[in-house]
Design a protein around this motif. Structure first.
Motif, PDB file in Angstrom:
ATOM      1  N   ARG A 104      54.888  49.135  22.882  1.00 31.62           N
ATOM      2  CA  ARG A 104      54.217  50.433  22.831  1.00 31.62           C
ATOM      3  C   ARG A 104      53.241  50.400  21.666  1.00 31.62           C
ATOM      4  N   HIS A 105      52.282  51.304  21.714  1.00 31.99           N
ATOM      5  CA  HIS A 105      51.194  51.363  20.737  1.00 31.99           C
ATOM      6  C   HIS A 105      51.380  52.609  19.885  1.00 31.99           C
TER       7      HIS A 105
ATOM      8  N   ASP B 251      45.951  50.415  13.762  1.00 30.29           N
ATOM      9  CA  ASP B 251      46.840  50.649  14.898  1.00 30.29           C
ATOM     10  C   ASP B 251      48.019  49.690  14.770  1.00 30.29           C
ATOM     11  N   VAL B 252      49.114  50.030  15.415  1.00 24.90           N
ATOM     12  CA  VAL B 252      50.305  49.183  15.362  1.00 24.90           C
ATOM     13  C   VAL B 252      50.858  49.018  16.776  1.00 24.90           C
ATOM     14  N   PHE B 253      51.210  47.777  17.112  1.00 21.59           N
ATOM     15  CA  PHE B 253      51.904  47.504  18.360  1.00 21.59           C
ATOM     16  C   PHE B 253      53.364  47.228  18.014  1.00 21.59           C
ATOM     17  N   GLU B 254      54.265  47.935  18.689  1.00 20.41           N
ATOM     18  CA  GLU B 254      55.697  47.774  18.462  1.00 20.41           C
ATOM     19  C   GLU B 254      56.299  46.998  19.629  1.00 20.41           C
ATOM     20  N   PHE B 255      56.877  45.856  19.326  1.00 24.08           N
ATOM     21  CA  PHE B 255      57.516  45.027  20.347  1.00 24.08           C
ATOM     22  C   PHE B 255      59.029  45.134  20.161  1.00 24.08           C
ATOM     23  N   ARG B 256      59.721  45.387  21.258  1.00 20.22           N
ATOM     24  CA  ARG B 256      61.173  45.542  21.220  1.00 20.22           C
ATOM     25  C   ARG B 256      61.789  44.599  22.242  1.00 20.22           C
ATOM     26  N   LEU B 257      62.848  43.911  21.835  1.00 21.92           N
ATOM     27  CA  LEU B 257      63.558  43.009  22.730  1.00 21.92           C
ATOM     28  C   LEU B 257      64.815  43.693  23.244  1.00 21.92           C
ATOM     29  N   VAL B 258      65.116  43.468  24.520  1.00 20.43           N
ATOM     30  CA  VAL B 258      66.322  44.019  25.137  1.00 20.43           C
ATOM     31  C   VAL B 258      67.036  42.864  25.824  1.00 20.43           C
TER      32      VAL B 258
END
Length: 193
Positions: A84-85, A150-157
């Motif tokens: 998400r951004h 800006d920031v991109f948030e990367f999440r692992l599941v």
């Protein structure tokens, strides 16, 4: 004679106290082998921490991960990479894309087959790289929409073969930031000049 008997009884009582003080009286014994264990993704290498606004075409988010579980990484069913951004609007708010309250967007999904043995540990490893352009497109933007800061948030599941899900919302702080574990399941990538 009476004094001798008292001394002997005192010595025996002392010996009994010392002997029982070193005994663990936990009953029943704790069955450690039957504990339900989880899984996590140890960060072995992170080769990118920013996207360059001057060169988004060659920017990427890249990780090398190690699947750690009771079976040396073999209980991993899948690993989703979500994005998400976020844009900070000074003195106003923080805008999220997708909109706040929405789930982040699955950008990649890896399976057990994407993990492989390595020479450095007994756990299975995987490396991947996601171009900035792919992350930008996933959140519905174009490169022209991206701004510095800006920031991109990367999440692992991670989902294991038992259907359990592990991510940044259900892991402990030790697993997230501990030197040994180093498994935050969550990574930020800043857009810089």
């Amino acid at each position: 004679m009476k004094r001798n008997k008292l001394s002997i009884w005192g010595a025996l009582l002392s010996l009994l106290i010392v002997a029982t003080a070193c005994v663990d009286f936990v009953e029943p014994n704790i069955p450690y082998k039957d504990f339900d264990t989880g899984a996590y993704l140890r960060t072995i290498e992170r080769t990118s921490v920013t996207f360059s606004s001057a060169n988004l075409a060659s920017s990427n988010f890249a990780l090398t991960l190690e699947a750690v579980d009771a079976e040396d990484g073999r209980t991993v069913e899948s690993v989703e990479v979500r994005v998400r951004h976020r844009r900070v609007i000074p003195d106003v708010s923080v805008d999220f894309t997708p909109a706040a309250g929405s789930d982040d967007i699955v950008i990649r999904t890896f399976s057990q087959d994407d993990f492989s043995p390595n020479d450095e540990s007994r756990f299975l490893r995987m490396s991947f790289s996601i171009p900035a352009s792919e992350a930008i497109s996933a959140v519905g933007f174009t490169e022209d929409d991206i701004e510095i800061n800006d920031v991109f948030e990367f999440r692992l599941v991670l989902t294991d073969t038992q259907g359990r899900v592990f991510t940044n919302t259900n892991r402990s702080s030790d697993v997230a930031g501990g030197f040994f574990y180093d498994s935050p399941f969550f990574y930020t990538v800043d857009v810089v000049e």
